[in-house]
Design a protein around this motif. Structure first.
Motif, mmCIF file in Angstrom:
data_model
loop_
_atom_site.group_PDB
_atom_site.id
_atom_site.type_symbol
_atom_site.label_atom_id
_atom_site.label_comp_id
_atom_site.label_asym_id
_atom_site.label_seq_id
_atom_site.Cartn_x
_atom_site.Cartn_y
_atom_site.Cartn_z
ATOM 1 N N ASN A 20 -0.299 -10.779 6.378
ATOM 2 C CA ASN A 20 -0.538 -10.692 4.941
ATOM 3 C C ASN A 20 0.573 -9.860 4.304
ATOM 4 O OD1 ASN A 20 -1.424 -10.414 2.340
ATOM 5 N ND2 ASN A 20 -3.326 -9.353 2.859
ATOM 6 N N PRO A 21 1.464 -10.478 3.533
ATOM 7 C CA PRO A 21 2.602 -9.717 3.000
ATOM 8 C C PRO A 21 2.210 -8.637 1.995
ATOM 9 C CG PRO A 21 2.521 -11.910 2.025
ATOM 10 C CD PRO A 21 1.501 -11.890 3.122
ATOM 11 N N THR A 22 1.052 -8.770 1.353
ATOM 12 C CA THR A 22 0.695 -7.821 0.304
ATOM 13 C C THR A 22 0.387 -6.423 0.847
ATOM 14 O OG1 THR A 22 -1.641 -8.480 0.377
ATOM 15 C CG2 THR A 22 -0.201 -9.676 -1.147
ATOM 16 N N GLN A 44 12.435 -1.597 -8.359
ATOM 17 C CA GLN A 44 10.996 -1.732 -8.195
ATOM 18 C C GLN A 44 10.668 -2.931 -7.292
ATOM 19 O OE1 GLN A 44 8.355 0.270 -9.124
ATOM 20 N NE2 GLN A 44 10.093 1.646 -9.502
ATOM 21 N N PRO A 45 9.697 -2.771 -6.389
ATOM 22 C CA PRO A 45 9.321 -3.902 -5.533
ATOM 23 C C PRO A 45 8.868 -5.096 -6.354
ATOM 24 C CG PRO A 45 8.344 -1.861 -4.742
ATOM 25 C CD PRO A 45 8.930 -1.552 -6.081
ATOM 26 N N ALA A 46 9.133 -6.293 -5.824
ATOM 27 C CA ALA A 46 8.737 -7.533 -6.500
ATOM 28 C C ALA A 46 7.661 -8.219 -5.677
ATOM 29 C CB ALA A 46 9.948 -8.450 -6.663
ATOM 30 N N TYR A 47 6.591 -8.614 -6.354
ATOM 31 C CA TYR A 47 5.486 -9.343 -5.733
ATOM 32 C C TYR A 47 5.288 -10.617 -6.542
ATOM 33 C CZ TYR A 47 4.570 -4.807 -3.573
ATOM 34 O OH TYR A 47 4.691 -3.626 -2.876
ATOM 35 N N GLY A 50 3.195 -14.720 -3.683
ATOM 36 C CA GLY A 50 2.960 -14.425 -2.281
ATOM 37 C C GLY A 50 4.151 -13.885 -1.525
ATOM 38 N N VAL A 51 5.261 -13.636 -2.224
ATOM 39 C CA VAL A 51 6.460 -13.096 -1.599
ATOM 40 C C VAL A 51 6.661 -11.659 -2.047
ATOM 41 C CG1 VAL A 51 8.951 -13.331 -1.313
ATOM 42 C CG2 VAL A 51 7.519 -15.376 -1.491
ATOM 43 N N GLN A 65 6.523 -12.870 3.385
ATOM 44 C CA GLN A 65 5.721 -13.939 2.827
ATOM 45 C C GLN A 65 4.662 -14.291 3.866
ATOM 46 O OE1 GLN A 65 8.113 -17.534 2.314
ATOM 47 N NE2 GLN A 65 9.633 -16.670 3.684
ATOM 48 N N PRO A 66 3.679 -15.101 3.500
ATOM 49 C CA PRO A 66 2.637 -15.403 4.483
ATOM 50 C C PRO A 66 3.216 -15.873 5.804
ATOM 51 C CG PRO A 66 1.993 -16.221 2.332
ATOM 52 C CD PRO A 66 3.413 -15.733 2.185
#
Length: 242
Positions: A20-22, A44-47, A50-51, A65-66
């Motif tokens: 789970n990438p999150t 800043q992190p990018a979400y 799902g990536v 990513q998944p």
């Protein structure tokens, strides 16, 4: 041909089920000890879709990513003991021991520059590929990319060869990019055995890098000179000419 070859980047790509990438956040990475607590974010992190993309000021990045995670680093002129990505990868594997690991890729990228785009084009389309009428079609020169695959005792070495432009701090140069991918399916009958094999492959990353360098030196770069060393670079494909 210019022989100022330089390895630009090292990436380690892990394929795993139920990843789970999150869960990969800067706080998670710091609190669990995957990365040192004093590392600073480059942005800043990018979400997105799902990536997850997390990049640090020291040149290391994590893209998840998944079912896969990639750790990459601009290594430039770093000595092997200064390269961060293998150790951070091992730390991450330890903290995500519950996922089902399947394969790992050790992926070095390097380039050699030329005096002109014409020289780079001639090397790829005139030396590595046999000249022929296939090169003449449409309104300009064909853009060629060569994909090679070498079976090894363990895994496979895939090599992509393409013409690019390299942006140095003070100039732009024509270059040939050599993108390596060591694809290693994990050995073992249990998750614990596969994790052990994965950790060993990551720990032995220099063996893969040496094999990559040996292939290029023996088959593509017959002689070498002292490389021109940029402090930071970006690589991008050459623009099509009308």
């Amino acid at each position: 041909m210019s022989q100022n070859f330089e390895i630009q980047e090292l990436a380690i790509v892990i394929i795993a089920k139920n990843l789970n990438p999150t869960v990969l956040t800067p706080d998670f990475l710091k609190y669990t000890g995957v990365i040192p607590a004093d590392w600073e974010l480059a942005k800043q992190p990018a979400y997105t879709n799902g990536v997850v993309q997390i990049f640090f000021t020291n040149g290391l990045g994590i893209v998840a990513q998944p079912n896969s995670v990639t750790l990459l680093e601009n290594i430039g002129t770093k000595h092997p003991e200064e390269v961060l990505v293998p150790k951070i990868t091992q730390n991450l594997i330890d903290k995500l021991s519950q996922v089902e690991y399947q394969t790992v890729g050790i992926n070095p990228r390097g380039f050699t520059t030329f005096d002109s785009e014409a020289d780079a084009y001639q090397y790829l389309s005139g030396k590595l590929l046999a000249p022929g009428s296939w090169q003449q079609f449409g309104e300009g020169k064909v853009n060629a990319t060569l994909q090679l695959s070498y079976p090894l005792k363990r895994g496979t070495l895939n090599l992509g060869i393409s013409q690019v432009n390299v942006q140095f701090p003070d100039k732009q140069a024509a270059a040939i990019l050599f993108s390596g991918n060591f694809n290693y399916p994990l050995a073992g009958n249990t998750p614990a055995e596969k994790i052990q094999d994965l950790q060993q492959l990551v720990q032995n990353w220099q063996d893969s890098l040496n094999t990559y360098q040996q292939l290029l030196v023996e088959k593509f770069l017959p002689s070498t000179e002292a490389p021109e060393v940029p402090r930071s670079i970006s690589v991008f494909p050459p623009m099509a000419k009308s």
